[in-house]
Design an enzyme around this catalytic site. Structure first.
Site, mmCIF file in Angstrom:
data_model
loop_
_atom_site.group_PDB
_atom_site.id
_atom_site.type_symbol
_atom_site.label_atom_id
_atom_site.label_comp_id
_atom_site.label_asym_id
_atom_site.label_seq_id
_atom_site.Cartn_x
_atom_site.Cartn_y
_atom_site.Cartn_z
ATOM 1 C CE LYS A 1 -0.270 3.238 4.775
ATOM 2 N NZ LYS A 1 -0.216 3.355 6.239
ATOM 3 N N GLY B 1 2.364 2.295 10.772
ATOM 4 C CA GLY B 1 3.318 3.388 10.630
ATOM 5 C C GLY B 1 4.000 3.780 11.929
ATOM 6 C CD GLU C 1 -3.068 5.558 6.647
ATOM 7 O OE1 GLU C 1 -3.032 5.622 5.407
ATOM 8 O OE2 GLU C 1 -2.154 5.043 7.327
ATOM 9 C CG ASN D 1 -1.725 1.257 1.383
ATOM 10 O OD1 ASN D 1 -1.735 2.091 0.481
ATOM 11 N ND2 ASN D 1 -2.401 1.405 2.512
ATOM 12 C CD GLU E 1 -3.595 -2.383 7.189
ATOM 13 O OE1 GLU E 1 -2.640 -2.755 6.515
ATOM 14 O OE2 GLU E 1 -4.025 -1.204 7.178
ATOM 15 C CB SER F 1 5.099 -1.837 12.007
ATOM 16 O OG SER F 1 4.672 -0.496 12.224
#
Ligand code: 13P
Length: 251
Positions: A11, A173, A97, A9, A167, A212
């Site tokens: 992002k 992150g 997100e 991903n 997740e 992570s």
């Protein structure tokens, strides 16, 4: 046996030049990696670049968002059929997100999931609890609610053409990975939740871990019974790290 999937991903990262180098190295490296599936989910403008570089390679590609609507006056939105035009195999829906920064609720996520499937794209449905929710002991309640919203709307059979990603928000992150045991526990819960409705579908659905994942911790995560690969953020932007994670998923 479920074939493992490692999906990047990206992002909101990258540019034409850096993407090209990243895609070149991933496509070349994947020639020597067998028995797993690999994909990258790129920002919308780079779908043509991913398509032209990755077609006829071992690497699939996809998007990070999709409109729940088929077409119409929805300024700034991108429909599933548009993603099909650029060869997308996957689309991420319900990423934390998007849920937290863009206000997507469970019903919006379910509508996006169904829009993707309606066009033959495999949704990667993300679920996960915040740190506060984990510490309050309601992890199972939260992820079950997120999963049920899609199962109720789309039906359990839809999970045969989808991927689930667990997740934990506190691991995204942050460099703070769920332990393999913590992840496995939630993956098993999610599979059991699907199994309550259809055991056969539950046995087949891939449940990825995201948060992570790095070259150094991928193998121990992927060794767990219900962890069928990873959804990779930061490490998917570094070709050698991403390839090392793909190698850890080899069958
Ligand atoms: P990181 O791998 O950077 O923690 O991101 C995980 C993620 O959000 C993948 O969708």
């Amino acid at each position: 046996m479920r074939r493992k999937l490692v999906a990047g991903n990206w992002k909101m990262h990258g540019n034409l030049a850096s993407n090209q180098a990243l895609l070149d190295t991933i496509a070349a490296g994947m020639k020597r990696i067998q028995g797993m599936d690999c994909a990258v989910c790129v920002p919308f403008p780079y779908l043509p670049q991913a398509q032209s570089r990755l077609q006829r390679t071992e690497v699939a590609w996809g998007a990070q968002n999709v409109s729940p609507h088929a077409q119409g006056a929805f300024t700034g939105e991108v429909s599933a059929s548009m993603l099909v035009d650029f060869g997308c195999r996957f689309v991420i829906v319900g990423h934390s997100e998007r849920r937290t920064l863009f206000g997507e609720d469970d019903s919006t996520v379910a509508a996006k999931f169904m829009a993707a499937q309606g066009s033959g794209i495999l949704p990667i449905l993300c679920v996960g609890e915040t740190l506060q929710e984990r510490e309050s002991g309601i992890t199972a309640q939260v992820v079950n609610r997120q999963l049920d919203a899609v199962l109720d709307a789309a039906g359990v059979a839809a999970m045969a053409k989808a991927v689930i990603a667990y997740e934990p928000v506190w691991a995204i992150g942050t460099g703070r990975t769920a332990t393999p045991e913590q992840a496995q526990e939630v993956h098993a819960l999610l599979r059991a939740r699907v199994s309550d409705r259809d055991p056969g579908v539950a046995r087949g659905v891939r449940i990825l871990y995201g948060g992570s994942v790095k070259a150094g911790n991928a193998a121990e995560l992927f060794a767990k019974a219900d962890i069928d690969g990873g959804l990779i953020g930061g490490a998917s932007l570094v070709a050698d790290d991403f390839l090392a994670i793909c190698r850890a998923a080899q069958g």
